[in-house]
Design a protein around this motif. Structure first.
Motif, PDB file in Angstrom:
ATOM      1  N   VAL A  20     -30.530  18.589 -38.940  1.00 15.32           N
ATOM      2  CA  VAL A  20     -29.094  18.490 -38.683  1.00 15.32           C
ATOM      3  C   VAL A  20     -28.950  18.193 -37.203  1.00 15.32           C
ATOM      4  O   VAL A  20     -29.512  18.907 -36.371  1.00 15.32           O
ATOM      5  CB  VAL A  20     -28.344  19.788 -39.049  1.00 15.32           C
ATOM      6  CG1 VAL A  20     -26.884  19.697 -38.641  1.00 15.32           C
ATOM      7  CG2 VAL A  20     -28.472  20.094 -40.528  1.00 15.32           C
ATOM      8  N   VAL A  21     -28.244  17.121 -36.868  1.00 15.30           N
ATOM      9  CA  VAL A  21     -28.065  16.723 -35.472  1.00 15.30           C
ATOM     10  C   VAL A  21     -26.633  16.995 -35.026  1.00 15.30           C
ATOM     11  O   VAL A  21     -25.704  17.000 -35.828  1.00 15.30           O
ATOM     12  CB  VAL A  21     -28.392  15.232 -35.253  1.00 15.30           C
ATOM     13  CG1 VAL A  21     -29.834  14.933 -35.599  1.00 15.30           C
ATOM     14  CG2 VAL A  21     -27.462  14.333 -36.028  1.00 15.30           C
ATOM     15  N   TYR A  22     -26.491  17.235 -33.720  1.00 12.02           N
ATOM     16  CA  TYR A  22     -25.145  17.339 -33.145  1.00 12.02           C
ATOM     17  C   TYR A  22     -25.145  16.778 -31.734  1.00 12.02           C
ATOM     18  O   TYR A  22     -26.165  16.723 -31.065  1.00 12.02           O
ATOM     19  CB  TYR A  22     -24.630  18.786 -33.154  1.00 12.02           C
ATOM     20  CG  TYR A  22     -25.291  19.720 -32.165  1.00 12.02           C
ATOM     21  CD1 TYR A  22     -24.793  19.875 -30.874  1.00 12.02           C
ATOM     22  CD2 TYR A  22     -26.405  20.471 -32.531  1.00 12.02           C
ATOM     23  CE1 TYR A  22     -25.386  20.749 -29.972  1.00 12.02           C
ATOM     24  CE2 TYR A  22     -27.005  21.349 -31.637  1.00 12.02           C
ATOM     25  CZ  TYR A  22     -26.493  21.484 -30.362  1.00 12.02           C
ATOM     26  OH  TYR A  22     -27.087  22.347 -29.473  1.00 12.02           O
ATOM     27  N   CYS A  23     -23.951  16.336 -31.318  1.00 16.96           N
ATOM     28  CA  CYS A  23     -23.729  15.909 -29.945  1.00 16.96           C
ATOM     29  C   CYS A  23     -22.557  16.705 -29.397  1.00 16.96           C
ATOM     30  O   CYS A  23     -22.348  17.843 -29.801  1.00 16.96           O
ATOM     31  CB  CYS A  23     -23.532  14.397 -29.853  1.00 16.96           C
ATOM     32  SG  CYS A  23     -22.024  13.804 -30.623  1.00 16.96           S
ATOM     33  N   TRP A  24     -21.777  16.115 -28.489  1.00 17.78           N
ATOM     34  CA  TRP A  24     -20.701  16.847 -27.832  1.00 17.78           C
ATOM     35  C   TRP A  24     -19.524  17.194 -28.730  1.00 17.78           C
ATOM     36  O   TRP A  24     -19.106  18.337 -28.788  1.00 17.78           O
ATOM     37  CB  TRP A  24     -20.160  16.038 -26.649  1.00 17.78           C
ATOM     38  CG  TRP A  24     -20.860  16.310 -25.361  1.00 17.78           C
ATOM     39  CD1 TRP A  24     -21.665  15.446 -24.684  1.00 17.78           C
ATOM     40  CD2 TRP A  24     -20.844  17.507 -24.598  1.00 17.78           C
ATOM     41  NE1 TRP A  24     -22.146  16.034 -23.550  1.00 17.78           N
ATOM     42  CE2 TRP A  24     -21.648  17.320 -23.460  1.00 17.78           C
ATOM     43  CE3 TRP A  24     -20.222  18.738 -24.749  1.00 17.78           C
ATOM     44  CZ2 TRP A  24     -21.849  18.289 -22.500  1.00 17.78           C
ATOM     45  CZ3 TRP A  24     -20.420  19.714 -23.793  1.00 17.78           C
ATOM     46  CH2 TRP A  24     -21.221  19.488 -22.688  1.00 17.78           C
ATOM     47  N   SER A  25     -18.938  16.189 -29.374  1.00 11.39           N
ATOM     48  CA  SER A  25     -17.632  16.402 -29.986  1.00 11.39           C
ATOM     49  C   SER A  25     -17.326  15.298 -30.992  1.00 11.39           C
ATOM     50  O   SER A  25     -18.110  14.359 -31.146  1.00 11.39           O
ATOM     51  CB  SER A  25     -16.560  16.369 -28.888  1.00 11.39           C
ATOM     52  OG  SER A  25     -16.428  15.057 -28.366  1.00 11.39           O
ATOM     53  N   PRO A  26     -16.161  15.378 -31.626  1.00 15.91           N
ATOM     54  CA  PRO A  26     -15.777  14.283 -32.529  1.00 15.91           C
ATOM     55  C   PRO A  26     -15.619  12.949 -31.798  1.00 15.91           C
ATOM     56  O   PRO A  26     -15.691  11.895 -32.409  1.00 15.91           O
ATOM     57  CB  PRO A  26     -14.427  14.732 -33.097  1.00 15.91           C
ATOM     58  CG  PRO A  26     -14.375  16.198 -32.896  1.00 15.91           C
ATOM     59  CD  PRO A  26     -15.193  16.478 -31.669  1.00 15.91           C
ATOM     60  N   GLY A  27     -15.448  12.992 -30.479  1.00 11.93           N
ATOM     61  CA  GLY A  27     -15.290  11.774 -29.707  1.00 11.93           C
ATOM     62  C   GLY A  27     -16.604  11.174 -29.226  1.00 11.93           C
ATOM     63  O   GLY A  27     -16.610  10.223 -28.462  1.00 11.93           O
ATOM     64  N   CYS A  28     -17.706  11.734 -29.677  1.00 10.13           N
ATOM     65  CA  CYS A  28     -19.037  11.304 -29.237  1.00 10.13           C
ATOM     66  C   CYS A  28     -19.795  10.720 -30.425  1.00 10.13           C
ATOM     67  O   CYS A  28     -19.782  11.295 -31.509  1.00 10.13           O
ATOM     68  CB  CYS A  28     -19.779  12.519 -28.685  1.00 10.13           C
ATOM     69  SG  CYS A  28     -21.512  12.256 -28.341  1.00 10.13           S
ATOM     70  N   ASN A  29     -20.467   9.600 -30.237  1.00  8.18           N
ATOM     71  CA  ASN A  29     -21.249   9.032 -31.341  1.00  8.18           C
ATOM     72  C   ASN A  29     -22.747   9.291 -31.189  1.00  8.18           C
ATOM     73  O   ASN A  29     -23.558   8.729 -31.910  1.00  8.18           O
ATOM     74  CB  ASN A  29     -20.954   7.547 -31.529  1.00  8.18           C
ATOM     75  CG  ASN A  29     -21.458   6.691 -30.390  1.00  8.18           C
ATOM     76  OD1 ASN A  29     -22.087   7.164 -29.446  1.00  8.18           O
ATOM     77  ND2 ASN A  29     -21.168   5.405 -30.461  1.00  8.18           N
ATOM     78  N   GLY A  30     -23.117  10.165 -30.265  1.00  8.23           N
ATOM     79  CA  GLY A  30     -24.525  10.503 -30.083  1.00  8.23           C
ATOM     80  C   GLY A  30     -25.141  11.125 -31.328  1.00  8.23           C
ATOM     81  O   GLY A  30     -26.307  10.884 -31.635  1.00  8.23           O
ATOM     82  N   GLY A  31     -24.364  11.927 -32.051  1.00  4.84           N
ATOM     83  CA  GLY A  31     -24.868  12.524 -33.286  1.00  4.84           C
ATOM     84  C   GLY A  31     -25.196  11.464 -34.318  1.00  4.84           C
ATOM     85  O   GLY A  31     -26.239  11.510 -34.972  1.00  4.84           O
ATOM     86  N   ALA A  32     -24.325  10.479 -34.447  1.00  4.83           N
ATOM     87  CA  ALA A  32     -24.584   9.388 -35.392  1.00  4.83           C
ATOM     88  C   ALA A  32     -25.797   8.575 -34.950  1.00  4.83           C
ATOM     89  O   ALA A  32     -26.621   8.175 -35.783  1.00  4.83           O
ATOM     90  CB  ALA A  32     -23.349   8.487 -35.507  1.00  4.83           C
ATOM     91  N   ARG A  33     -25.934   8.349 -33.655  1.00  5.53           N
ATOM     92  CA  ARG A  33     -27.108   7.621 -33.147  1.00  5.53           C
ATOM     93  C   ARG A  33     -28.396   8.394 -33.435  1.00  5.53           C
ATOM     94  O   ARG A  33     -29.404   7.826 -33.833  1.00  5.53           O
ATOM     95  CB  ARG A  33     -26.979   7.370 -31.651  1.00  5.53           C
ATOM     96  CG  ARG A  33     -25.918   6.363 -31.304  1.00  5.53           C
ATOM     97  CD  ARG A  33     -25.755   6.290 -29.796  1.00  5.53           C
ATOM     98  NE  ARG A  33     -24.588   5.514 -29.462  1.00  5.53           N
ATOM     99  CZ  ARG A  33     -24.587   4.522 -28.584  1.00  5.53           C
ATOM    100  NH1 ARG A  33     -25.698   4.190 -27.961  1.00  5.53           N
ATOM    101  NH2 ARG A  33     -23.481   3.875 -28.331  1.00  5.53           N
ATOM    102  N   GLY A  34     -28.335   9.701 -33.209  1.00  6.32           N
ATOM    103  CA  GLY A  34     -29.495  10.528 -33.492  1.00  6.32           C
ATOM    104  C   GLY A  34     -29.830  10.555 -34.968  1.00  6.32           C
ATOM    105  O   GLY A  34     -30.998  10.437 -35.366  1.00  6.32           O
ATOM    106  N   ALA A  35     -28.809  10.696 -35.809  1.00  2.76           N
ATOM    107  CA  ALA A  35     -29.031  10.702 -37.253  1.00  2.76           C
ATOM    108  C   ALA A  35     -29.655   9.389 -37.712  1.00  2.76           C
ATOM    109  O   ALA A  35     -30.560   9.374 -38.556  1.00  2.76           O
ATOM    110  CB  ALA A  35     -27.714  10.960 -37.989  1.00  2.76           C
TER     111      ALA A  35
END
Length: 139
Positions: free
Chosen positions: A73-88
């Motif tokens: 399960v990945v997470y980044c900063w917030s709903p305004g960040c796409n880092g989680g999607a990039r990591g996923a």
């Protein structure tokens, strides 16, 4: 055209939220929680129990550091960040079972879940705008 049933089934298979991740941690479910933010963000604070693996480093480090048989399960900063999607996406390319924690670190904090930094555990604060705070019952 995708049907609503197909869309929401796929969405829930690939996303989770802070409340569900916290419940899964408490239940002892087997998964690794990965913070995909940069070093400065990690140092500022992170979810208790998370592993730090910035999204730009996943391709180079994941296979030597994380068991591909364990869901991620990945997470980044917030709903305004796409880092989680990039990591996923990077984990998916490597064949990992992966979900993105929507809301990221921001909503984890707003829901008052445990966080820490290098000095240790940080105070838990609940945001009444996202949490229903029930008064304690007296007997």
């Amino acid at each position: 055209m995708t049907s609503p049933l197909d869309y929401f089934t796929a969405k829930l298979a690939l996303e989770t939220d802070a409340s569900d991740v916290y419940a899964a941690q408490k239940a002892g479910d087997r998964f690794v929680l990965v913070d995909v933010r940069g070093d400065d963000a990690w140092a500022q604070g992170r979810i208790v129990g998370a592993v730090h693996l910035p999204h730009r480093e996943i391709a180079a480090r994941a296979e030597s550091e994380l068991d591909p048989a364990v869901p991620v399960v990945v997470y980044c900063w917030s709903p305004g960040c796409n880092g989680g999607a990039r990591g996923a996406l990077e984990f998916a390319k490597l064949g990992y079972t992966v979900k993105e924690m929507i809301g990221g670190y921001e909503y984890w904090i707003r829901e008052g879940q445990p966080i820490e930094n290098d000095e240790g555990q940080l105070p838990r604060e609940f945001d009444p705008r996202v949490m229903v705070v029930r008064p304690q019952l007296t007997v």
